[in-house]
Design an enzyme around this catalytic site. Structure first.
Site, PDB file in Angstrom:
ATOM      1  N   SER A   1      -9.797   1.427   2.553  1.00 29.23           N
ATOM      2  CA  SER A   1      -8.955   2.265   1.724  1.00 29.23           C
ATOM      3  C   SER A   1      -7.884   1.500   0.939  1.00 29.23           C
ATOM      4  O   SER A   1      -7.378   2.011  -0.053  1.00 29.23           O
ATOM      5  CB  SER A   1      -8.267   3.319   2.591  1.00 29.23           C
ATOM      6  OG  SER A   1      -7.372   2.726   3.515  1.00 29.23           O
TER       7      SER A   1
ATOM      8  N   SER B   1      -9.887  -0.963   6.705  1.00 32.77           N
ATOM      9  CA  SER B   1      -9.270  -0.701   5.399  1.00 32.77           C
ATOM     10  C   SER B   1      -8.512  -1.871   4.788  1.00 32.77           C
ATOM     11  O   SER B   1      -8.105  -1.787   3.631  1.00 32.77           O
ATOM     12  CB  SER B   1      -8.343   0.511   5.482  1.00 32.77           C
ATOM     13  OG  SER B   1      -9.087   1.701   5.458  1.00 32.77           O
TER      14      SER B   1
ATOM     15  N   LYS C   1       0.868  -1.190   0.000  1.00 30.38           N
ATOM     16  CA  LYS C   1       0.000   0.000   0.000  1.00 30.38           C
ATOM     17  C   LYS C   1       0.898   1.232   0.000  1.00 30.38           C
ATOM     18  O   LYS C   1       1.910   1.269   0.717  1.00 30.38           O
ATOM     19  CB  LYS C   1      -0.890  -0.036   1.239  1.00 30.38           C
ATOM     20  CG  LYS C   1      -1.985   1.021   1.280  1.00 30.38           C
ATOM     21  CD  LYS C   1      -2.853   0.854   2.537  1.00 30.38           C
ATOM     22  CE  LYS C   1      -4.029   1.806   2.564  1.00 30.38           C
ATOM     23  NZ  LYS C   1      -4.872   1.613   3.767  1.00 30.38           N
TER      24      LYS C   1
END
Lengths: 492, 106
Positions: free
Chosen positions: A168, A192, A93
């Protein structure tokens, strides 16, 4: 029916045929029967073919990955063991710091910034022989549940590009679901990792707070943030978590214990485990749960019962207030953490006649609308006259929730609920911020209590969109949690 | 003053003041858009009032950790000063350069 993204030969990217698991890859590379380079090239070819449509990646580190894979192969050729993740491709990420590789948090304010250090998790993965293939897209600063808040455009769900991948960590989830990488890391502040894992049909884990070092994770809400893996299988997620977990003195909140042994116990089953279905998080008293999601949950409960677990329903009344508590605490911590983006030391600067004006101009130009909303919500929740009513009350609800869960765990070993009340939704379907926030209701309690939770794919709805089931455990209860996850996976 | 349950939760003026505190310059259009959105979140947060929290202390951190100590030993770390400064928008003499803090530039 869904209309998945396809490869040039017409195969859906979500089809797993021909893709080895991380456990299989590591075994094959360590034994010399497959090369890390060959495996990497296969993933790079899939990225080349499909990421134009998906936009899972912000940045693909092709040349570094080739050098790392070559080093793994050279080690094997020299009779050395590259480590437990030998040749396993991993995507990170883009809020995890990577020395010499841009780290943007999908925000204009960090566009072009290159960290001078690696996050601890990145060091540990590379030391275990993993090959980093790139940085994945996210909602700006991890604030969102759809990746629609990325400054660089959304990621698309590999199962249906008209739908969000969740967020996310939507880029990491989509990359694993599409086989662009073997595994990935995300961060989970209110769901997330788990929610995008559920919406993309992969496994996602939020470990116990403090089990994985946050050193090098760009902070959103420091008392809630935790790094964890995305993987196609429960065993792969266990292998990655064993590698990245364990004490790190560079994170003062890191639990001073070694990484737990998870893989060895995966097959031990759930015989005799007491598992509670949390009624508040399964459609009792909270609206918006899709009937097919609840149907899969009850099938999952039946599967665990058939495997020898004792299932019952249980009430955690404060769980309904988790959402409100979270949307005070997380923005409050974010408003403090994001004060560092001021145009002085790194990132975007817009000039102004004095320092205060320069800072405001830089922040105004650099942050997107959702980040501005959260900063303002947090600033308000902490402001004089309101801090007790909002932030203070939220923190006391947090205490209440921790004690209620502790009491429930006197009678249960694990808890069960859906990961998300709904399957992947269409872009723009939850444009109103509060509507989007309500989507996090099932995942937030684990962040507030610090407890671990895992999302396991468990079937689909009638149109073929994935449904995820969440297993929650008490602090450091990962071993039993993974056993239940493996039992669910094995029952399909 | 603590807000009463019946207070209007959030006004446009409140949002403008909070934006200023947070060092954000919001346009009129943004103030119009954000005010009802933030008010809706605060309205939802009224459910925090429905729990009896008498005697319940706040939780700042989910894991029972206290102060973390280590020996005070000097260690050599990588020298990343040049790398760190290379990321800065403006540098002068190995320091971050900013516009005037007091007053305004000519």
């Amino acid at each position: 029916m869904t209309n998945p993204v396809t490869l040039p030969d017409g195969t859906p990217v979500t089809a797993r045929a021909g893709l080895a698991s991380a456990v299989e890859v590591a075994a094959a590379v360590r034994s010399g029967s497959t090369s890390a380079t060959e495996l990497l090239e296969a993933h790079l070819a899939r990225i080349e073919a499909a990421d134009g449509a998906l936009h899972a990646f912000n940045h693909v580190t092709t040349e570094r990955a080739r050098a790392d894979a070559a080093a793994v192969d050279a080690a094997v050729a020299a009779g050395q063991d590259p480590g437990p993740l030998a040749g396993v491709t991993v995507a990170l990420k883009d809020n995890l710091c990577t020395r010499g590789v841009p780290t943007t948090c999908s925000s204009r304010i960090l566009e072009g910034w290159t960290p001078p250090y690696d996050a601890t998790v990145v060091e540990r993965l590379r030391a275990a022989g993993a090959v980093v293939v790139g940085k994945t897209n996210l909602d700006e600063f991890a604030m969102g549940s759809s990746t629609e808040n990325s400054a660089f455009g959304p990621t698309r769900n590999p199962h249906d590009p008209a739908r969000v991948p969740g967020g996310s960590s939507g880029g990491s989830a989509a990359a694993v679901a599409a086989g662009l990488t073997a595994v990935a890391l995300g961060s989970d502040t209110g769901g997330s990792i788990r929610q995008p894992a559920a919406l993309c049909g992969v496994v996602g884990v939020k470990p116990t707070y403090g089990l994985v070092s946050r050193y090098g994770l760009v902070a959103f809400a420091s008392s809630l943030d935790q790094i964890g893996p995305f993987a196609p299988t429960v065993a792969d997620a266990a292998l990655v978590l064993e590698t990245i977990a364990g004490h790190d003195r560079r994170d003062s909140t890191s639990i001073p214990q070694p990484a737990p042994a998870l893989s060895a116990q995966l097959g031990d089953g759930v015989e005799g485990l007491r598992i509670g279905i949390v009624s508040e998080l399964s459609g009792q008293g909270i609206e918006g749960f899709e009937p097919e999601v609840l149907a899969r949950l009850h099938e999952a409960a039946d599967a665990l019962t058939a495997a020898g677990a004792k299932l019952d329903t249980v009430s955690v009344p404060s769980a309904v207030a988790g959402l409100s508590a979270y949307y005070m605490i997380a923005p409050a911590e974010a408003s403090s953490n994001l004060a560092r983006y001021d145009g002085v030391r790194y990132g975007l600067r817009r000039e102004g006649p004095n320092t205060a004006a320069m800072m405001a101009a830089s922040r105004t130009a650099g942050f997107g609308p959702e980040v501005k909303r959260r900063i303002m919500l947090g600033t308000y929740a902490l402001s004089a006259g309101y801090a007790d009513a909002f932030y203070g009350r939220a923190q006391r609800i947090r205490t209440l929730m921790i004690s209620e869960f502790a009491r429930v765990y006197e009678s249960f070993d694990l808890l069960l609920c859906p990961t998300s009340p709904c399957v992947a939704f269409e872009f723009g379907a939850k444009a109103d911020p509060l509507t989007m926030y309500l989507n996090d209701v099932c995942t937030i309690p684990s962040n507030l209590t610090g407890q671990p939770a895992i999302s396991v794919p468990f079937g689909t709805d009638a149109t073929g969109l994935p449904v995820g089931v969440q297993v929650m455990a008490p602090l450091l209860g990962e071993a039993a949690m993974f056993r239940a996850a493996a039992a669910l996976e094995g029952s399909r | 003053m603590a807000p009463e349950p019946d207070d209007p939760v959030l006004t446009r003026q409140d949002v403008a003041k909070v934006a200023k505190l947070a060092l954000l310059d919001l346009s009129d259009e943004e103030l119009d858009r954000f005010t009802p959105q933030l008010a809706a979140v605060l309205e939802h947060a009224r459910d925090l009032q429905s729990f009896d929290l008498t005697g319940v202390p706040p939780t700042h951190h989910p894991f029972p950790l206290v102060n973390v100590f280590r020996p005070d030993e000097v260690e050599l770390a990588d020298d990343v000063r040049e790398e760190a400064l290379a990321a800065a928008p403006a540098v002068e003499d190995h320091q971050f350069r900013v516009p005037p803090v007091l007053g305004e530039s000519a």
